[in-house]
Design a protein around this motif. Structure first.
Motif, PDB file in Angstrom:
ATOM      1  N   LEU A 169       0.837  -1.207   0.000  1.00 18.16           N
ATOM      2  CA  LEU A 169       0.000   0.000   0.000  1.00 18.16           C
ATOM      3  C   LEU A 169       0.872   1.258   0.000  1.00 18.16           C
ATOM      4  N   TYR A 217       3.926   0.377  -8.593  1.00 23.39           N
ATOM      5  CA  TYR A 217       3.079  -0.819  -8.639  1.00 23.39           C
ATOM      6  C   TYR A 217       3.584  -1.800  -7.594  1.00 23.39           C
ATOM      7  N   LEU A 230      -8.143   4.681  -5.356  1.00 26.80           N
ATOM      8  CA  LEU A 230      -7.046   3.728  -5.504  1.00 26.80           C
ATOM      9  C   LEU A 230      -6.746   3.095  -4.150  1.00 26.80           C
ATOM     10  N   ILE A 275       2.277   1.790  -3.374  1.00 23.50           N
ATOM     11  CA  ILE A 275       1.256   2.308  -4.284  1.00 23.50           C
ATOM     12  C   ILE A 275       1.013   3.795  -4.018  1.00 23.50           C
ATOM     13  N   GLN A 332      -3.135  -6.463  -4.737  1.00 15.76           N
ATOM     14  CA  GLN A 332      -2.640  -5.574  -5.800  1.00 15.76           C
ATOM     15  C   GLN A 332      -3.411  -4.266  -5.711  1.00 15.76           C
ATOM     16  N   SER A 333      -3.011  -3.301  -6.540  1.00 18.74           N
ATOM     17  CA  SER A 333      -3.761  -2.046  -6.532  1.00 18.74           C
ATOM     18  C   SER A 333      -5.100  -2.243  -7.240  1.00 18.74           C
ATOM     19  N   GLU A 340      -8.367   0.241  -8.585  1.00 17.16           N
ATOM     20  CA  GLU A 340      -8.990   1.556  -8.771  1.00 17.16           C
ATOM     21  C   GLU A 340     -10.491   1.323  -8.932  1.00 17.16           C
ATOM     22  N   VAL A 386      -5.476  -0.932  -2.034  1.00 12.75           N
ATOM     23  CA  VAL A 386      -4.896  -2.266  -2.170  1.00 12.75           C
ATOM     24  C   VAL A 386      -5.999  -3.269  -1.866  1.00 12.75           C
TER      25      VAL A 386
END
Lengths: 175, 370
Positions: free
Chosen positions: A23, A31, B2, A26, B175-176, B178, B4
């Motif tokens: 996190l 990434y 955005l 990010i 992962q990210s 959105e 995780v």
């Protein structure tokens, strides 16, 4: 791509540490992907979690074999696990300990996260919380920014002691 | 926003935004956090749905069919043996033309007891009349779940859709993600053949040989029509929200001499293999098949084709490889790999391409190979 392996024991929050690190990365506009190794886990057993950080989307799903960084949240796992296994030549080790172990050929850093957590009264069910303070140590290494480390912690935990402990780890770890 | 997220949570967030009226699920292993997270949304009031904790997956699908046939939007999630236990009812759902959306976390079948990624569970559902899509990232799991409702509920489709994500490899990875403001992307469901519980009528009575085949043909026709609807939905999603996927995700295929075909997360790993091979001077490409039903039209020209199946049909071979052989009329190199979560790296996949024997089959990790 920067690859991280985190050693801990089941219940110590190694998976959450991986999530926090992803996190924070990010929030640094990078990434990241984070995943534990799934097996028949139980509380107290040695476990590993993985984090990948890159400037471009991460397409690799297979296990991390040659990490750039190994984080040891519980130094007692070193009795039963070779934490240096596969670590890249000249790679980095961050260990939760008052003492710096001698790992020739690797950049080794120690910080007493347990002591930091206890001093901050960051204890849940009798166990010191290590996964938020370790983010301070990783910010000190420059893997993530201090601002993003704090942002990540604040997004997942409301208790301000987490950020204070991360601050303390940032201050205390010598690089 | 955005954030995780795991693949599981991404699906749950999408479902929360779509607001199904009824969710029925059975919460025991191999079930995943998808339904656990949705149950939390319902409990906290973030999602105002009727959540039915049933006593089995068979009942979960039956409850979804019952709710859906009254015109209610429905969702469920399952995995592995849970999906197999639904099998009778998955056929019913498609036959009754109810647009249920289901997430399936692809896991191997026992015995031996194994909870890791494999596609054989959903592949065994391929002939039921469900649309099937396989995703490869947390973001894609979210986007595809949203689009699945729109596609399933379209008047020209009215068939259930199964969104498949690899067990652990995708369901549990962080992962990210959105998230989007959905706006009016998914209009209220209008089921033309909805029954009115206040106006009881007989349904599902005997259908004779002079009528039955017409219903089957209607399913086939809608399956064919769904190609257009999938395309249109993806196009609108891309225009409104900026992300697009397609029937296949092609990577460096245009000038490729050899193409790796796979589904799910292995398809992403294969893109890394392509980069590795290209550096060696091997003109490789990757085609990640997303929609398995309806099966898209594929054209490989004179390229070599290496197909990775994370599934098998005993005595027959890889189902994806044989689908491509049959549909495209070409020989392929068929690789069975990744069963039960078997580790398959981009180096392994690059090796399949280097050592390809078109027309042959390889069971990865098994010696001697056939």
């Amino acid at each position: 791509m920067f690859e991280v392996r985190i050693h801990s024991r089941g219940g110590q929050g190694g998976v959450t540490a991986a999530r926090l690190l992803a996190l924070a990365a990010i929030r640094d506009r990078k990434y990241a992907s984070a995943f534990p190794f799934y097996g028949a886990e139980r509380r107290g057993a040695p476990v590993v979690s993985f984090v990948r950080i890159d400037d471009k989307p991460i397409k690799v799903y297979s296990q991390i074999r040659e990490p750039d960084l190994v984080i040891v949240l519980d130094s007692s796992v070193m009795d039963v696990v070779d934490v240096l296994h596969g670590l890249k030549k000249g790679g980095t080790v961050v260990i939760n300990s008052a003492h710096k172990p001698n790992f020739p050929g690797y950049k080794t850093y120690n910080v007493d996260l347990t002591d930091i957590a206890l001093k901050a009264n960051l204890v849940v069910a009798g166990s010191p919380i290590l996964n938020t303070p370790v983010l301070g140590a990783l910010a000190k290494l420059g893997l993530i920014t201090a601002a993003s480390a704090k942002k990540a912690i604040a997004e997942m935990f409301t208790d301000e002691r987490n950020i204070k402990a991360a601050d303390a780890a940032f201050q205390e770890m010598v690089i | 926003m955005l954030m995780v997220s795991t693949g599981n949570k991404a699906v749950a967030i999408a479902v929360k935004q779509v607001k199904p009226e009824v969710i029925a699920a059975y919460p025991i292993t191999p079930q995943t956090e998808i339904v656990e997270q949705i149950a939390e949304y319902v409990t906290t009031g973030e999602l105002k749905s009727r959540y039915i904790p049933v006593e089995s997956e068979h009942s979960a699908m039956a409850a979804c069919i019952g709710a859906s046939i009254t015109g209610a939007r429905t969702f469920t999630a399952t995995s592995s043996h849970g999906l197999l236990y639904m099998h009778e009812m998955t056929n019913w759902a498609a036959g009754a033309r109810v647009p249920i959306v289901m997430a399936n976390v692809n896991r191997a079948l026992g015995p031996g007891w194994n909870i890791w990624a494999e596609h054989t569970d959903s592949i065994q559902e391929r002939d039921t009349g469900w649309l099937q899509v396989y995703v490869s990232t947390v973001q894609e799991a979210y986007d595809t779940t949203l689009m699945a409702f729109r596609i399933a509920e379209h008047d020209d489709v009215l068939l259930p859709v199964m969104v498949n994500l690899d067990g652990f490899a995708l369901s549990h990875i962080m992962q990210s993600l959105e998230t989007i403001d959905l706006g009016d992307f998914i209009p209220p469901l209008h089921l033309p053949h909805a029954i009115d519980p206040k106006n009881p009528m007989g349904y599902g009575t005997l259908t004779g040989p002079d009528e039955y085949f017409k219903f089957r043909w209607e399913i086939e026709r809608s399956m064919r029509d769904s190609m257009k609807i999938i395309q249109a939905t993806e196009k609108e999603y891309a225009e409104r929200f900026g992300r697009t996927y397609g029937f296949t995700e092609d990577y460096r295929c245009d000038d490729a001499k050899v193409v790796i075909v796979s589904m799910g997360t292995l398809g992403k790993e294969a893109e890394v293999s392509v980069d590795v091979l290209r550096k060696e001077g091997i003109k490789a490409g990757s085609m990640r098949l997303r929609w398995f039903r309806p099966f898209p039209k594929l054209d490989f020209g004179s390229k070599d084709v290496v197909v990775i199946d994370r599934d098998y049909s005993f005595g027959f071979g890889g189902v994806l490889a044989n689908s491509i052989r049959a549909k495209c009329g070409i020989p392929v190199y068929s690789v069975i790999a990744g069963l039960g979560g078997q580790e398959v790296t981009y180096d392994d996949i690059a090796g399949f391409v280097r050592d390809r024997r078109i027309g042959d089959e390889l069971w990865f990790g098994v010696e001697p190979n056939v």
